[in-house]
Scaffold this active site. Structure first.
Site, mmCIF file in Angstrom:
data_model
loop_
_atom_site.group_PDB
_atom_site.id
_atom_site.type_symbol
_atom_site.label_atom_id
_atom_site.label_comp_id
_atom_site.label_asym_id
_atom_site.label_seq_id
_atom_site.Cartn_x
_atom_site.Cartn_y
_atom_site.Cartn_z
ATOM 1 N N SER A 149 90.398 -78.439 21.353
ATOM 2 C CA SER A 149 90.031 -78.427 22.728
ATOM 3 C C SER A 149 91.143 -79.516 23.341
ATOM 4 C CB SER A 149 88.770 -79.060 22.958
ATOM 5 O OG SER A 149 88.481 -79.106 24.466
ATOM 6 N N ASP A 323 85.747 -67.796 25.412
ATOM 7 C CA ASP A 323 86.051 -69.168 26.204
ATOM 8 C C ASP A 323 86.583 -69.040 27.514
ATOM 9 O OD1 ASP A 323 87.143 -71.738 26.903
ATOM 10 O OD2 ASP A 323 87.805 -72.285 24.662
ATOM 11 N N HIS A 356 83.760 -72.078 24.948
ATOM 12 C CA HIS A 356 84.766 -73.089 24.467
ATOM 13 C C HIS A 356 84.099 -73.901 23.428
ATOM 14 C CE1 HIS A 356 88.127 -75.674 24.906
ATOM 15 N NE2 HIS A 356 87.021 -76.827 25.116
ATOM 16 N N ASP A 357 82.703 -74.322 23.350
ATOM 17 C CA ASP A 357 82.168 -74.977 22.378
ATOM 18 C C ASP A 357 81.784 -74.352 21.254
ATOM 19 O OD1 ASP A 357 81.895 -77.350 23.773
ATOM 20 O OD2 ASP A 357 79.803 -77.125 24.178
#
Lengths: 377, 377
Positions: A149, A323, A356-357
């Site tokens: 990230s 994401d 995204h996680d």
């Protein structure tokens, strides 16, 4: 105004003064880090993990701190990042509140926390600090740098500005520049904090704390870190029991609202709001195109040129198809750019539903991907 | 506490008292509407447009109000919804603040605005009100009902609860139920308003108005109505001129932030905050599965069964591939469900980059799709 320093943290002093890219300098700054495994006599097995916005340096349990780390499933003996083979370093970001210097740290000039007197923070400053950690540990060249990230951004800046600092790189859900959609979301998160009267231009304390603003910011984060697809399967339209529902007008009623609330409540008092603002803004500012030798009018070309200045033997850019914050096209761009710079670079899109996680939870997909790449080195 | 009623609006009184699905009733309620074109002697050319959350009934310019409407490119002589052929009706949603009764309207029992004394609003109440408008205009059966976004939900509820009310249906970026991701986003928008001290449990006025909360809510809306893809092309990383940038700490700096701010500022004083809360929550509550004859434990099956109770000759469900709020799978579900109910129903995904709002701007794609369907009737 609290720092949250995990037990067992170690520290490396940055050069003092430490000049900041956008102006100003920091005196007596330090970076918190942890290590796992053993550095080989040839010093050729070091692997640096560069984190996202919120994690500390405690990626995995260690003798000094047996608590599970934030990437416990990925880092350890026999795990995808195998500490039997690699000497693993994880550093806390410059600007964070988890051991490294940032707005929540004491300004030696005043004896008070910096708050908004901390100089403007850029991704490149974090990169310079991480590179210093590597050198201070006596490592001439990393075997690999793994950036997640925001850490993906920091890694690219470090590689671009420190030629030869690593042989290989895994960029996970990272980006070579901030996109306007992500800027918009982060801008709104910051606005939520800034609008909270308790933020008070950074002059809050534990009794007068921008709790509502932080809660809103975190909820926006959790929403955009995950994906519609995952939540549909997880929460559907399940409602809260009457004893858990909220009697306030328009209060919590669905399970998904309670999930968000719980996540936010756990976060708000565990991360310094000013640190959050600084780190968040640093991502908006980042564009590796700023580092390309000859800037043209074409921002896309600049970013590609910036990536192509990086020299690596081998690289892997991994992303999650769901994401929305660091969308897949950004990891594809990284792989293509690094390939243009001569690296054997692969792009690996993973169909994780967790957005995204995903790299923090979908170990079935991210584990083998990381392990496979490291095994090939 | 203001209503925003376009000039030229006409009104139809609802039965008084008008019972609300979740309890309570409204006295002396009315629905604002406009019409275009001429009802045929056989009364078989009526087309109802059911709007999303924020639009008024002024879909297009008319003799009574020559100002362009919110769907001007779609409604008019020779346009996709051709008023030379169709007698077009557009009604303002029950609960809105644009002419129809809602929290901003005067409660005849007190002579004061309802505010939070307005009964809980459901999508089904809006559907009952819309069906009453159709009947009050002397129309036994609509040729077509066109529902956008929230209006897509209202249309489905109206069709399910009023068998035979329409022969055909176009559902645009709509849904048969709310998904947790969308609920989460709307919940956060409501929280932003509720957290604003000026909201004051609905007791604001023009001088004490929840401006910040509404601005945050609207910005979240604009972000989720659009898509990352579109914004990348539109804004890139363009920065504001120094005279337009914001000197506040962490203030506006990028063009995309200024765009959001401008959008939000235009909206906040043009829509009643309590109305916003009511309409927003009504969407969360909606699940057409509640209308299926025999509810099982399987929510997906319930929704399909609810859709399959609807009898239509022909239907079209259109969505945008980049919509994260009402994702494409929801329009596919509508088409499949209506087909199971016997309709000749098509699903049309359009590759618009504009996300949920595409139907309001991407007329090159949505125009021909709507025109083609209506021409086939």
């Amino acid at each position: 105004m609290t720092e949250f320093i995990p037990p067992g943290s170690r520290f490396i002093d940055l050069p003092s003064p430490f000049p900041m890219r956008r102006g100003g300098e920091v005196h007596g700054a330090r970076i918190a880090y942890e290590t796992w495994g053993t550095l080989s006599p040839a010093r050729d097995n070091a692997l640096l993990i560069v984190t996202g916005l919120s994690p500390d340096a405690h990626a995995a349990a260690s003798d000094a701190n047996p608590e599970p780390g934030w990437w416990e499933a990925m880092v350890g003996p026999g795990k995808p990042i195998d500490t039997d083979r690699w000497f693993v370093i994880c550093s806390n970001a410059l600007g964070s509140c988890k051991g490294s210097s940032g707005p929540a740290s004491i300004n030696p000039a005043t004896g008070e926390p910096y708050r908004l007197d901390f100089p403007e923070l850029s991704i490149e400053d974090g990169a310079a600090a991480a590179a210093h950690v590597v050198r201070a540990l006596g490592i001439g060249q990393l075997a690999c740098v793994v950036g997640n990230s925001m850490g993906g951004m920091v890694s690219l800046a470090m590689l671009a500005r420190n030629p030869g600092i690593a042989r290989a790189h895994i960029n996970i859900s990272g980006a070579a520049k901030a996109l306007p959609f992500s800027i918009a979301i982060r801008s709104l998160q910051r606005e939520a904090i800034r609008l909270d009267p308790q933020w008070n231009n950074g002059h809050y304390d534990d009794d007068h704390y921008p709790e509502s603003g932080m809660r809103m910011a975190r909820k926006m984060g959790v929403i955009t870190y995950r994906s519609a697809l995952e939540w549909d399967g997880r929460f559907g339209r399940v409602r809260l029991d009457s004893d858990r529902a909220d009697d306030e007008p328009f209060g919590l009623e669905f399970e998904v609202e309670s999930y968000l609330e719980g996540h936010a409540r756990r976060f708000v008092r565990r991360f310094d709001p000013n640190s959050y603002l600084y780190l968040s803004r640093s991502m908006d500012w980042f564009d590796l195109g700023d580092h390309c030798p000859a800037r043209g009018g074409d921002a896309e070309a600049d970013t590609r040129a910036g990536l192509a200045t990086i020299r690596l033997e081998k690289a892997l850019a991994i992303g999650a198809t769901t994401d929305i914050l660091f969308p897949l096209q950004q990891q594809r761009e990284i792989a293509e750019g690094l390939r243009a710079g001569g690296a054997d670079a692969a792009f690996l899109p993973l169909p994780s539903p967790q957005g995204h996680d995903a790299f923090l939870v979908d170990f079935d997909r991210f584990g083998p991907a990381v392990r496979g790449f490291l095994d090939s080195l």
